[in-house]
Design a protein around this motif. Structure first.
Motif, short mmCIF file in Angstrom:
data_model
loop_
_atom_site.label_atom_id
_atom_site.label_comp_id
_atom_site.label_asym_id
_atom_site.label_seq_id
_atom_site.Cartn_x
_atom_site.Cartn_y
_atom_site.Cartn_z
N ARG A 1 6.48 8.51 -8.40
CA ARG A 1 5.29 8.96 -7.58
C ARG A 1 5.66 10.61 -7.38
NH1 ARG A 1 0.84 7.13 -7.94
NH2 ARG A 1 0.47 7.93 -5.93
N ARG B 1 0.70 -1.15 0.00
CA ARG B 1 -0.05 -0.03 0.04
C ARG B 1 0.91 1.32 -0.14
NH1 ARG B 1 -4.28 -2.16 -1.81
NH2 ARG B 1 -5.09 -3.64 -0.24
N GLN C 1 1.87 3.36 -3.34
CA GLN C 1 0.98 4.11 -3.91
C GLN C 1 0.88 5.66 -3.27
OE1 GLN C 1 -0.66 3.57 -6.59
NE2 GLN C 1 0.40 1.46 -6.51
#
Length: 115
Positions: free
Chosen positions: A91, A17, A20
């Motif tokens: 990201r 998780r 992200q």
């Protein structure tokens, strides 16, 4: 578990998780926090300067200075790790690059008098 190694790798990627998260923005926030902390270090250092013969001050600022310096170093290390994650995981590459520039400048200002 699947026999296909690509499918197993994709399922492993989905389980993470933290992959992200917006790592570039996190790194940029930590870099700005380091610059604000550097301003705090300057203020604490300036507040500890007293004229000779002034006597002892009511507040010993050395623990505050060391605590703030430790927080600065931990924040800089966390910012560097977040910048690498932001760059490698795609990201926030621009924010991660800007964070690396700010952290490099911060380190240069902090270590300016040592060299």
């Amino acid at each position: 578990m699947s026999q296909d190694p690509w499918r197993a790798l994709e399922s492993q990627r989905r389980r993470r998780r933290w992959g992200q998260w917006p790592w570039g923005v996190i790194a940029l926030g930590l870099a700005v926090m380091c610059w604000v902390g550097l301003f705090g270090l300057v203020l604490v250092g300036a507040a500890s300067m007293r004229p000779p013969g002034d006597g002892s001050s009511a507040v010993n600022l050395k623990p505050y200075l060391f605590t703030l310096l430790l927080g600065e170093l931990l924040g800089a290390c966390a910012g560097a790790v977040a910048a690498v994650l932001g760059w490698r995981l795609n990201r926030g590459k621009v924010a991660a690059a800007l964070a690396v520039v700010l952290l490099s400048l911060w380190l240069g200002v902090l270590l300016h008098d040592l060299f």
